[in-house]
Design an enzyme around this catalytic site. Structure first.
Site, PDB file in Angstrom:
ATOM      1  N   HIS A 127       0.847  -1.213   0.000  1.00 34.56           N
ATOM      2  CA  HIS A 127       0.000   0.000   0.000  1.00 34.56           C
ATOM      3  C   HIS A 127       0.881   1.261   0.000  1.00 34.56           C
ATOM      4  O   HIS A 127       0.864   2.044   0.948  1.00 34.56           O
ATOM      5  CB  HIS A 127      -0.864  -0.084   1.273  1.00 34.56           C
ATOM      6  CG  HIS A 127      -1.987   0.872   1.408  1.00 34.56           C
ATOM      7  ND1 HIS A 127      -1.846   2.238   1.303  1.00 34.56           N
ATOM      8  CD2 HIS A 127      -3.295   0.663   1.682  1.00 34.56           C
ATOM      9  CE1 HIS A 127      -3.015   2.813   1.511  1.00 34.56           C
ATOM     10  NE2 HIS A 127      -3.913   1.875   1.744  1.00 34.56           N
ATOM     11  N   GLU A 159      -0.921   1.394  -5.221  1.00 36.36           N
ATOM     12  CA  GLU A 159      -0.752   0.141  -4.485  1.00 36.36           C
ATOM     13  C   GLU A 159      -0.778  -1.068  -5.413  1.00 36.36           C
ATOM     14  O   GLU A 159      -1.643  -1.168  -6.270  1.00 36.36           O
ATOM     15  CB  GLU A 159      -1.893   0.025  -3.458  1.00 36.36           C
ATOM     16  CG  GLU A 159      -2.049   1.299  -2.638  1.00 36.36           C
ATOM     17  CD  GLU A 159      -3.358   1.360  -1.852  1.00 36.36           C
ATOM     18  OE1 GLU A 159      -3.903   0.288  -1.527  1.00 36.36           O
ATOM     19  OE2 GLU A 159      -3.834   2.469  -1.567  1.00 36.36           O
TER      20      GLU A 159
HETATM   21  O1  TA6 Z   1      -6.156   1.529  -0.201  1.00 39.61           O
HETATM   22  C1  TA6 Z   1      -7.140   2.468  -0.022  1.00 39.61           C
HETATM   23  C2  TA6 Z   1      -7.789   2.269   1.325  1.00 39.61           C
HETATM   24  O2  TA6 Z   1      -8.344   0.991   1.417  1.00 39.61           O
HETATM   25  C3  TA6 Z   1      -8.819   3.390   1.495  1.00 39.61           C
HETATM   26  O3  TA6 Z   1     -10.138   2.949   1.421  1.00 39.61           O
HETATM   27  C4  TA6 Z   1      -8.404   4.074   2.772  1.00 39.61           C
HETATM   28  O4  TA6 Z   1      -9.246   3.869   3.808  1.00 39.61           O
HETATM   29  C5  TA6 Z   1      -6.971   3.609   2.960  1.00 39.61           C
HETATM   30  O5  TA6 Z   1      -6.821   2.381   2.358  1.00 39.61           O
HETATM   31  C6  TA6 Z   1      -6.345   3.676   4.338  1.00 39.61           C
HETATM   32  O6  TA6 Z   1      -6.808   2.685   5.180  1.00 39.61           O
HETATM   33  P1  TA6 Z   1      -6.353   2.676   6.704  1.00 39.61           P
HETATM   34  O7  TA6 Z   1      -6.969   1.450   7.288  1.00 39.61           O
HETATM   35  O8  TA6 Z   1      -4.858   2.635   6.711  1.00 39.61           O
HETATM   36  O9  TA6 Z   1      -6.872   3.961   7.296  1.00 39.61           O
END
Ligand code: TA6
Length: 293
Positions: A163, A265
């Site tokens: 990510h 990602e």
């Molecule tokens: O990858 C995108 C995502 O899934 C978004 O929906 C956003 O919420 C982000 O990841 C961050 O997630 P987190 O659990 O680290 O706040």
């Protein structure tokens, strides 16, 4: 993230030391090619700065290094699932304690390998045997390989993501290409949308691009560079920026933190936990992202 001022707790070689930020131990790499850091908490790359460049990786100024919370920024290892299809969100790997398995170095760079094995905590949320390895290659590029092996006697399914939070000059000025045109829009209830081949941003975005090229490019006029993100072993590329309203709602991000980051990602996406990729006993899967300027 500037790691160079942190005192070394342990010296492992000419290029590799262990340092500590609050409660989190970080494998610090200082090499002619690049400096970098990988937190044992989460197996989380927190910095990759090639010589003469600004960091390619964004870390939040408000990231919480308490050894419990997921770090905001860097490269969270989302595994054995991606997103909120089960709890905890994005799986347990990003908040688990990884082990340093090995480190090697030569004139081209440094390779650091971390490992994660099942324990009572992982078993309580995901009752499967596995072995996970994170190989981080630091040199002219940053290559991260998440390898998972099914060491169980039964098949299991998984999803996940590397990510990556990329460091950008101003998110309002960047343009991206290579992610393809088809995406699932998480901000429109998972609607399938067809967009353009090039993307610029004026607002929050949370998209799962389902037919990305292996190579995605991010053009950053303010930092005067183009980032290449090459992914393998994925089925999609997630692009995310929370924009101002999202940043304001997150305690571990400053209100204007969204301006200098963009998530691209390498993702193995599944809409439901049971729709993840099937791995037979003894089978191995590699999810890869390689980033360079
Ligand atoms: O990858 C995108 C995502 O899934 C978004 O929906 C956003 O919420 C982000 O990841 C961050 O997630 P987190 O659990 O680290 O706040």
């Amino acid at each position: 993230m500037n790691l160079t001022t942190l005192p070394a707790l342990t010296v492992l070689s000419d290029n590799v030391t262990i340092v500590e930020q609050d409660q989190v131990k970080i494998v610090r790499i200082i090499h002619d090619k690049a400096t970098a850091g990988i937190a044992l908490h989460g197996g989380h790359v927190v910095s990759y700065q090639p010589a003469g460049q600004q960091d390619l990786i964004w870390m939040s100024d408000n990231a919480i290094f308490d050894g419990k919370a997921a770090l905001r920024g860097g490269i969270p290892v989302c595994w054995p699932w991606f997103g909120r299809i089960a709890a905890p969100a994005h799986g347990f790997a990003r908040t688990a304690e990884w082990e340093l398995v090995e480190h090697r170095e030569n004139e081209h760079g440094v390779i650091v390998v971390l490992g994660l094995q099942p324990n009572e905590a992982t078993f309580s949320v995901w009752p499967h045997q596995f072995s996970a390895r994170l190989t981080v290659e630091i040199g002219d590029s940053l290559k991260v390989t998440l390898e998972c092996e099914n060491t169980d006697t039964q098949p299991w399914v998984f999803s996940g993501a590397l990510h990556t939070y990329l460091n950008v000059g101003d998110v309002r000025d960047i343009s991206m290409s290579g992610m393809g045109s088809d995406y699932i829009d998480s901000l429109q209830g998972g609607q399938l949308v067809q967009g353009g081949e090039t993307l610029t941003l004026t607002d929050t975005i949370d998209r799962i691009y389902t037919k990305p090229d292996a190579l995605i490019k991010l053009n950053d006029p303010k930092l005067n560079r183009t980032l290449s993100i090459e992914n393998h072993g994925h089925n999609s590329a997630v692009l995310w920026n929370p924009w101002q309203q999202g940043a304001q709602s997150m305690s571990d991000m400053t209100d204007d933190g969204y301006l200098s980051m963009m998530c691209i990602e390498s993702t193995l996406h599944a809409l439901r936990i049971e729709e993840g990729k099937n791995l037979q006993p003894g089978e191995v899967h590699q999810l890869i992202t390689e980033i360079s300027a």
